[in-house]
Design an enzyme around this catalytic site. Structure first.
Site, short mmCIF file in Angstrom:
data_model
loop_
_atom_site.label_atom_id
_atom_site.label_comp_id
_atom_site.label_asym_id
_atom_site.label_seq_id
_atom_site.Cartn_x
_atom_site.Cartn_y
_atom_site.Cartn_z
N ILE A 10 37.82 42.56 51.51
CA ILE A 10 37.05 41.33 51.25
C ILE A 10 37.89 40.07 51.42
O ILE A 10 37.36 39.00 51.71
CB ILE A 10 36.39 41.41 49.83
CG1 ILE A 10 35.21 40.46 49.72
CG2 ILE A 10 37.42 41.17 48.74
CD1 ILE A 10 34.34 40.68 48.49
N GLY A 31 43.38 46.75 41.91
CA GLY A 31 42.20 46.80 42.76
C GLY A 31 41.96 45.53 43.55
O GLY A 31 42.89 44.89 44.07
N VAL A 32 40.69 45.14 43.64
CA VAL A 32 40.32 43.98 44.46
C VAL A 32 40.89 42.69 43.85
O VAL A 32 41.26 41.75 44.57
CB VAL A 32 38.78 43.94 44.66
CG1 VAL A 32 38.02 43.62 43.40
CG2 VAL A 32 38.42 42.98 45.78
N ASP A 33 41.00 42.64 42.55
CA ASP A 33 41.57 41.48 41.85
C ASP A 33 43.01 41.22 42.33
O ASP A 33 43.38 40.10 42.69
CB ASP A 33 41.54 41.80 40.34
CG ASP A 33 41.68 40.57 39.45
OD1 ASP A 33 41.76 39.45 39.99
OD2 ASP A 33 41.70 40.74 38.22
N THR A 121 33.15 49.66 40.07
CA THR A 121 33.19 51.05 40.56
C THR A 121 34.61 51.59 40.77
O THR A 121 34.79 52.70 41.26
CB THR A 121 32.40 51.24 41.87
OG1 THR A 121 33.07 50.55 42.93
CG2 THR A 121 30.99 50.75 41.74
N GLY A 122 35.61 50.78 40.40
CA GLY A 122 36.99 51.23 40.51
C GLY A 122 37.51 51.61 39.13
O GLY A 122 37.03 52.56 38.50
N VAL A 123 38.47 50.82 38.66
CA VAL A 123 39.10 51.05 37.35
C VAL A 123 38.06 51.14 36.22
O VAL A 123 38.22 51.91 35.27
CB VAL A 123 40.07 49.89 37.03
CG1 VAL A 123 40.68 50.03 35.65
CG2 VAL A 123 41.18 49.82 38.07
N TYR A 124 36.95 50.39 36.33
CA TYR A 124 35.97 50.34 35.23
C TYR A 124 35.01 51.52 35.22
O TYR A 124 34.22 51.67 34.29
CB TYR A 124 35.22 49.01 35.25
CG TYR A 124 36.00 47.85 34.65
CD1 TYR A 124 37.29 48.02 34.15
CD2 TYR A 124 35.46 46.56 34.57
CE1 TYR A 124 38.01 46.97 33.60
CE2 TYR A 124 36.17 45.50 34.01
CZ TYR A 124 37.45 45.70 33.54
OH TYR A 124 38.15 44.65 32.99
N1 AR6 Z 1 38.35 44.53 49.32
C1 AR6 Z 1 37.13 45.00 48.92
N2 AR6 Z 1 37.00 45.92 47.94
C2 AR6 Z 1 38.12 46.39 47.35
C3 AR6 Z 1 39.42 45.95 47.72
C4 AR6 Z 1 39.51 44.97 48.75
N3 AR6 Z 1 40.67 44.48 49.15
N4 AR6 Z 1 40.34 46.61 46.95
C5 AR6 Z 1 39.63 47.43 46.14
N5 AR6 Z 1 38.31 47.32 46.38
P1 AR6 Z 1 38.28 47.51 40.99
P2 AR6 Z 1 36.51 47.16 38.64
C6 AR6 Z 1 37.16 48.03 45.76
O1 AR6 Z 1 39.05 48.56 40.31
O2 AR6 Z 1 36.15 48.59 38.66
C7 AR6 Z 1 41.21 45.14 37.91
O3 AR6 Z 1 42.44 45.53 37.40
C8 AR6 Z 1 37.42 49.34 45.08
O4 AR6 Z 1 37.47 50.39 46.03
O5 AR6 Z 1 39.00 46.48 41.79
O6 AR6 Z 1 35.42 46.14 38.51
C9 AR6 Z 1 40.64 43.91 37.25
O7 AR6 Z 1 41.66 43.01 36.84
C10 AR6 Z 1 36.20 49.46 44.17
O8 AR6 Z 1 35.11 50.04 44.87
O9 AR6 Z 1 37.34 46.67 39.94
C11 AR6 Z 1 39.92 44.48 36.06
O10 AR6 Z 1 40.80 44.70 34.98
C12 AR6 Z 1 35.83 48.01 43.86
O11 AR6 Z 1 36.66 47.21 44.72
C13 AR6 Z 1 39.40 45.79 36.58
O12 AR6 Z 1 40.25 46.16 37.66
C14 AR6 Z 1 36.05 47.61 42.42
O13 AR6 Z 1 37.22 48.24 41.92
C15 AR6 Z 1 38.02 45.69 37.12
O14 AR6 Z 1 37.55 46.96 37.48
#
Ligand code: AR6
Length: 169
Positions: A10, A31-33, A121-124
């Site tokens: 993204i 993750g994405v953050d 859908t990642g860490v959460y």
């Molecule tokens: N581009 C698009 N999607 C991505 C990318 C990217 N570069 N990298 C990962 N994803 P997550 P959450 C996807 O864990 O579950 C953080 O530590 C990934 O495959 O990023 O909402 C925050 O600080 C997954 O499908 O977010 C919070 O503490 C999606 O992004 C916590 O994680 C979301 O995964 C939030 O957890």
């Protein structure tokens, strides 16, 4: 409103605004953050810090807007997804609110194209199929005269497959 699905990173997108899946402290994380802060630079965290000082962070389901730093997108919205705790803790309503509140914030800032990651859908740990339905239903229910394009950005194959099935129904 046109709906698009892509698989990829993204942080690379040239849209008016991308959405970050943040935590309620707006502290950065994995993750994405992590990818967004790394690609966009320290200006983003500076503004997150000011928001935290002013309003004490961002509860699950809500959204805030900041600079996008050096990202190609013009602005950045941070929304906080629910942590999955089995499904009886308002997770669905909170996830729905993430999409709606991000769209409202984009609209009130005159932003016409917005890209979402698969929030929670990642860490959460939100189950991916259920999360995809919530995301797509929320976006489809939102009627806007400002937003012309919504992009769902999937990073993993499983999400991409689920979105492509749901969007083709
Ligand atoms: N581009 C698009 N999607 C991505 C990318 C990217 N570069 N990298 C990962 N994803 P997550 P959450 C996807 O864990 O579950 C953080 O530590 C990934 O495959 O990023 O909402 C925050 O600080 C997954 O499908 O977010 C919070 O503490 C999606 O992004 C916590 O994680 C979301 O995964 C939030 O957890």
């Amino acid at each position: 409103m046109e709906l698009q699905l892509i698989k990829g990173d993204i942080t690379k997108l040239y849209v008016d605004v991308i959405v970050n899946a943040a935590n309620s402290g707006l502290m950065g994380g994995g993750g994405v953050d992590e990818a967004i802060h790394r690609a966009g630079g320290p200006e983003i965290m500076d503004e997150c810090r000011s928001i935290r000082e002013r309003q004490g962070g961002c509860p699950a389901g809500e959204a805030v807007i900041t600079t996008s730093g050096s990202l190609p997108a013009k602005k950045l919205i941070h929304t906080v997804g629910p942590v999955w705790k089995g499904g009886n803790n308002d997770e669905k309503a909170k996830l729905h609110a993430c999409y709606i509140n991000s769209l409202k914030l984009a609209e009130s800032n005159g932003l016409q194209s917005i890209a979402f990651p698969n929030i929670s859908t990642g860490v959460y740990g939100y189950p991916k199929a259920e999360a995809a339905e919530v995301a797509i239903n929320a976006v489809k229910s939102f009627k806007s005269n400002v937003i012309v394009k919504v992009v769902f950005v999937c990073f993993d194959d499983e999400n991409h497959q689920l979105y492509s099935q749901s969007l083709s129904k």
